[in-house]
Motif scaffolding. Structure first.
Motif: not given
Length: 258
Positions: A201-202, A205, A220, A209, A215-216, A198
């Motif tokens: 990925a946040s 992105f 995740s 996020g 979406s993160s 997370f």
């Protein structure tokens, strides 16, 4: 800011009941879409013969196995055990998410802090709670998916009744030890990987996020589930083999080519 799973000091808090409801709904929806894959997975796990095309087994590929099941048992066979599987998913989801929210909140209130190890430990304990709450449903799900024709069980209630009458109450907990040995590290690794992915990925992105189509949280969840499942899969095979002890005739119906 996208919410994590569990308790966070720097975000608007959901209650444990909110997490439990989210776990139940997500488990219900996921199970409904993915039940045919679960049926295929269990059939492969119970087949002793090799899954290679020349290995002598009845099933040797995802598409081929689905076609064989539909031709010999009907399309609805891909949703065998769906009712107990839904009960399993809902019970497990409620117990897991509720206990994870409570455990992470308690850990933060005692000043343990935001560490990955905390998410792993709390996830392992939450998975154990979910397993204990849902395990009898898992036994029945496996038995219903394993049976071919003629049927030995006519549904979840009938399966429970016959298991209790013919094999005793302990039959509802058969395979619990390898399941707990699998569940604690699986859920621990899932939550550990989820929080790690997370954050990554946040950052990838952007500040929110999110990207318009992804979406993160979704990325995740997928990545953490794959990583955790790969780590513990041999224990899942062992669990399924133990759960059908005394019911091996069902496995023999689909384990070999006819």
């Amino acid at each position: 800011m996208v919410s994590h799973v569990g308790y966070k000091d720097n975000q608007e808090h959901l209650t444990a009941k909110d997490h439990a409801f989210a776990g139940a709904v997500s488990g219900f929806l996921t199970r409904g879409f993915l039940q045919p894959l679960d049926v295929l997975k269990i059939r492969f796990q119970l087949q002793v013969e090799s899954t290679l095309r020349r290995g002598g087994g009845l099933y040797h590929g995802v598409i081929q196995s689905a076609v064989v099941i539909v031709r010999s048992e009907g399309l609805t066979a891909l949703w065998k055990g769906h009712v107990p599987a839904q009960a399993l998913s809902i019970c497990f989801g409620v117990a897991q998410f509720w206990s994870y929210a409570v455990l992470t909140k308690t850990a933060n209130e005692h000043g343990i802090g935001e560490r990955y190890s905390i998410h792993g430990v709390c996830g392992a304990l939450a998975g154990t709670c979910g397993t204990l709450a849902s395990f009898p449903c898992d036994i029945v799900r496996t038995r219903l998916i394993a049976q071919g024709t003629p049927k030995r069980y006519n549904g979840m209630v009938d399966a429970w009744r016959k298991l209790l009458h013919q094999e005793g109450i302990l039959s509802l907990w058969r395979g619990l030890v390898p399941t707990l040995a699998m569940t604690a590290p699986y859920t621990g690794l899932t939550f550990y990987f989820y929080n790690a992915f997370f954050i990554l990925a946040s950052k990838s992105f952007g500040d929110g996020g999110e990207v318009p189509w992804l979406s993160s949280s979704a990325v995740s969840g997928v990545a953490s589930g794959v990583c955790a499942k790969v780590c513990i899969y041999p224990l899942d095979v062992l669990k399924k083999r133990i759960q059908i002890r005394g019911f091996e005739e069902a496995r023999r119906q689909f384990g070999k080519c006819i």
